[in-house]
Design an enzyme around this catalytic site. Structure first.
Site, mmCIF file in Angstrom:
data_model
loop_
_atom_site.group_PDB
_atom_site.id
_atom_site.type_symbol
_atom_site.label_atom_id
_atom_site.label_comp_id
_atom_site.label_asym_id
_atom_site.label_seq_id
_atom_site.Cartn_x
_atom_site.Cartn_y
_atom_site.Cartn_z
ATOM 1 C CD GLN A 125 0.588 1.409 10.669
ATOM 2 O OE1 GLN A 125 0.161 0.266 10.651
ATOM 3 N NE2 GLN A 125 -0.208 2.460 10.825
ATOM 4 C CB THR B 164 -0.845 -5.289 4.932
ATOM 5 O OG1 THR B 164 -0.752 -6.624 5.438
ATOM 6 C CG2 THR B 164 -0.536 -5.369 3.442
ATOM 7 C CG HIS B 165 -1.348 -0.699 7.813
ATOM 8 N ND1 HIS B 165 -1.681 -0.723 9.142
ATOM 9 C CD2 HIS B 165 -2.316 -1.411 7.171
ATOM 10 C CE1 HIS B 165 -2.791 -1.424 9.307
ATOM 11 N NE2 HIS B 165 -3.190 -1.848 8.129
ATOM 12 C CB ILE B 166 3.991 -0.738 2.809
ATOM 13 C CG1 ILE B 166 4.178 -2.084 3.493
ATOM 14 C CG2 ILE B 166 5.310 -0.222 2.282
ATOM 15 C CD1 ILE B 166 5.108 -2.077 4.660
#
Length: 588
Positions: free
Chosen positions: A349, A517-519
Site C-alpha cells: 500500500q 500489514t496489507h500485503i
C-alpha cells in the site's frame, strides 16, 4: 526421525487466523469435520490478553511479541531483477501474526467493504478511460467475482464482528454522515460509531469547509456491549489506546480469539493443533489432487504426514504462496517471459502522512482506539476523474488518534533534537497538542513486483525464503504525490500552528518503516487459469480439492484495509467447501 502418517481428515486448514475461523464456522455448522494447523500457541489465557502485562508496550509493540519470529523465517528483498536479494533481519514494515487468531488479534479494527467496482477494476478503467489508460506493465485484472455475490457475506461478517460505523449508502440511497462512495449495503452497521476525538472534530470541520465528505471509519472496536448471531459477546471499548499490536483485554475488539475459536472449540467436529509448522503439501500431479499436509510439531520435533480429503490454505500472503511454490502446485510467475501465475501481482500500500501541532488544542492522544479515525474517500480509488493525471488509483485521507503510548506516541515538530533537554521539553510541550493526517493508498500490480523463492537463503527448516521483488513504481509515485498534496492542503487549512512536511511516496520501499500489514497477491483469483491461481470459488486450477483464501488471492490492493473482502471470501469459501465435500467437482 521418521515421518509419522496420521489417520485422514475431511478438511485440513493451514493457519489458524481469521480466514480459517470463518471458513470453519460454515463447514462445522454443516457437519463437516475440520482440522486447523497453527504454528503458534493460544494467547487467550496468557499475558498478552490480561492486565497488567497487556499494557507492556515494549514487549508487544517494540519487540513484536505477537508477530512472526523473524529468526525462524524471514523474507529477502530486492528492488529489481538485476540485484541480489538480501534477507530482512527485522521486519517493521508489516506484521504477520503468530498464534491462534493470527494478525486479526493484534489488528486496529478498520473494516471496509471495498468499492463495488473493485472486483471488476480492469473493466471499470477500460470503460471509463479506455484500454490505453492501463500501462502494459500493469497486469490489472478482474477477480472473476462481483460485489453483488460477496454482499451477503459482508452483511454476515459485520454482524458476527459487531462493527461500529455509520452507513453511507443503504440500497442506493445516500445517507448523511456516512461514506457516500461506499458500496450499497442493506442497513445500518450493527453498532453506532465510536466516539469522535478532538482530532476528528478538527478534521471534520476543515474537510467540510473545503467541500469534502468526511465520515467515521468503520470499526471492529465495539462501541457498546454486543452479542453476535452466534451468541458470542463483545464488551464496550474503554479507549485505552492499546489496539494495534495488542490483544484487547476487555474483549472489546472483534477478533478470532474472542468471537470464533471459543465457539469452534465447543464443536465436536472441530480440532485445532497448535505449534504445528507446515512444511509443505503432498501433491499428486497426475490426479491433480492434494493428498495431505506435511508438518512438524514444534514441541517434540516430530514430523507428521496428515492426509486430507480437502486442504485449505488460510495463512498469511507469503505463506500461502510459499507453500504452492515449494510443493510445485501451479507454475511460478516469470516476469521475463511473462508466464506463470504463482507469485504474480504482489502489492503493498502506498501510504504517507503529515503531523500537525496546535498550541491551543487539547487532543488527549491516550484516549483512543485502533479505529478512532475520521476519513474521507474523495480521492480514494476511482472516486475522482483520472483523465490527464497519468496514474490510476488513489488513497483515503484520515485524521487518526490511535494511541499516545510513551515509546511510539511522541509527535515532535520538525527540527527537534532526537535526545537531550530540548527533546524532553518538546515532548512535554507538544504531547497533548499534536495529531496526524494519513493516507492509505492503493497499490496496483506491476510486472516486476512479484514474490518467488530465494535461491541463496533458507529458513530454520532448510526451505528457501520467500523473496520479495518489489519497489514503488511510477503509478504509485504519481498517485501518492497527487493525494499527498490534497492532504497537505487540508493540514494547512486546519489552523495548525506548525505543519510538518508531507512527504509523498518515493522509491525505494523501506522495510524499516511501518505502513500497514496489507500485503496482497501471489495466489490471485480470476476466471481464467492463464492469469490466475484459483478460480472464482478460490479452488486451485490444478487441484480441485485445494482451496486458498486470504489477501493472497487479491489481484490488486485498494486504498482500504483488506479485512472486509477477505472475510466475505472466507465465509463464501466455507460454503463452497461444504458443497465440494458433498459432491467433489470443479465448482466454477
Amino acid at each position: 526421525m521418521a515421518i509419522k502418517k496420521l489417520p485422514s481428515k475431511t478438511v485440513v486448514m493451514i493457519g489458524g487466523g481469521l480466514t480459517a475461523g470463518l471458513a470453519a464456522r460454515q463447514l462445522t455448522s454443516a457437519g463437516v469435520d475440520v482440522l486447523v494447523l497453527e504454528r503458534g500457541g493460544d494467547h487467550t489465557n496468557g499475558p498478552a490478553a490480561h492486565l497488567p502485562n497487556q499494557r507492556d508496550e515494549l514487549r508487544w509493540d517494540s519487540r513484536q511479541g505477537l508477530v512472526q519470529d523473524w529468526s525462524v523465517e524471514t523474507y529477502t528483498l530486492r528492488y529489481s531483477g538485476a540485484e541480489t536479494a538480501l534477507p530482512i533481519r527485522w521486519m517493521e514494515s508489516y506484521l504477520p501474526g503468530e498464534g491462534l487468531g493470527g494478525a486479526a488479534n493484534h489488528w486496529n479494527g478498520h473494516t471496509w467493504r471495498w468499492a463495488d467496482y473493485d472486483m471488476e477494476l480492469r473493466t471499470r478503467n477500460e470503460q471509463r478511460y479506455g484500454k490505453s489508460a492501463i500501462p502494459a506493465a500493469m497486469p490489472l485484472q478482474d477477480w472473476g467475482v462481483t460485489y453483488k455475490e460477496l454482499r451477503p457475506y459482508h452483511e454476515l461478517f459485520e454482524k458476527l464482528f459487531g462493527l461500529a460505523g455509520k452507513a453511507g449508502n443503504i440500497n442506493g440511497k445516500i445517507q448523511a454522515g456516512g461514506n457516500p462512495y461506499e458500496a450499497p449495503r442493506d442497513g445500518e452497521y450493527p453498532q453506532k460509531p465510536l466516539e469522535i476525538t478532538q482530532a476528528g472534530v478538527i478534521f471534520t470541520r476543515t474537510a467540510m469547509q473545503m467541500g469534502y465528505k468526511p465520515f467515521p471509519t468503520p470499526a471492529a472496536n465495539s462501541s457498546g456491549a454486543y452479542t453476535n448471531p452466534d451468541g458470542q459477546k463483545l464488551g464496550a471499548c474503554q479507549y485505552c489506546g492499546h489496539c494495534e499490536r495488542f490483544i484487547c483485554e476487555a474483549q472489546a475488539k472483534g477478533s478470532p480469539q474472542v468471537l470464533l475459536y471459543p465457539m469452534l472449540k465447543q464443536r465436536k467436529n472441530f480440532e485445532v493443533r497448535l505449534r504445528c509448522h507446515v512444511l509443505g503439501l503432498s501433491y499428486d500431479a497426475k490426479a491433480k489432487k492434494v493428498t495431505g499436509v506435511h508438518y512438524v510439531d514444534l514441541l517434540t520435533g516430530q514430523e507428521y504426514e496428515q492426509p486430507a480429503d480437502v486442504v485449505m490454505l488460510g495463512a498469511f500472503t507469503m505463506t500461502n504462496t510459499k507453500l504452492l511454490l515449494l510443493s510445485k502446485i501451479g507454475k511460478a510467475y516469470d516476469p521475463v517471459t511473462n508466464t506463470g501465475v504463482v507469485g504474480k501481482n504482489f502489492c503493498y500500500q502506498a501510504n504517507s502522512g503529515v503531523t500537525m501541532f496546535f498550541k491551543n488544542e487539547w487532543l488527549n492522544p491516550f484516549l483512543a482506539t485502533g479505529s478512532t479515525q475520521i476519513y474521507m474517500d474523495d480521492f480514494n480509488n476511482d472516486n475522482f476523474d483520472h483523465n490527464g493525471l497519468g496514474f490510476l488509483g488513489g488513497g483515503g485521507i484520515g485524521a487518526s488518534m490511535f494511541h499516545g503510548r510513551p515509546i511510539r506516541g511522541r509527535r515532535l515538530p520538525p527540527g527537534t533534537p532526537q535526545w537531550g533537554t530540548a527533546w524532553k521539553k518538546a515532548s512535554q510541550d507538544w504531547y497533548a497538542h499534536s495529531m496526524a493526517l494519513g493516507i492509505q493508498g492503493s497499490c496496483y500490480p506491476h510486472r516486476e513486483n512479484y514474490i518467488d523463492l530465494d535461491p541463496n537463503y533458507a529458513d530454520a527448516y532448510g526451505r528457501p525464503l520467500v523473496r520479495m521483488n518489489f519497489d514503488w513504481r511510477d503509478n504509485e509515485v504519481k498517485m501518492s504525490a497527487f493525494v499527498t498534496k490534497k492532504m497537505e492542503e487540508i493540514a494547512k487549512a486546519s489552523g495548525a500552528d506548525i505543519v510538518g512536511p508531507a512527504n509523498s511516496l518515493k522509491p525505494h520501499y523501506n522495510t524499516q518503516s511501518y505502513s500497514s500489514t496489507h500485503i496482497t497477491g501471489g495466489t490471485i483469483m480470476g476466471a481464467d487459469p492463464k492469469n490466475s491461481v484459483v478460480n472464482q470459488h478460490l479452488q486451485h486450477w490444478d487441484a480441485d480439492n485445494l482451496f486458498i483464501v486470504g489477501a493472497s488471492v487479491f489481484a490488486h490492493n485498494s486504498g482500504y484495509n483488506p479485512t472486509g473482502p477477505l472475510a466475505a471470501l472466507a465465509l463464501r469459501v466455507g460454503d463452497d467447501m461444504v458443497s465440494y465435500v458433498k459432491n467433489p467437482r470443479r465448482l466454477a
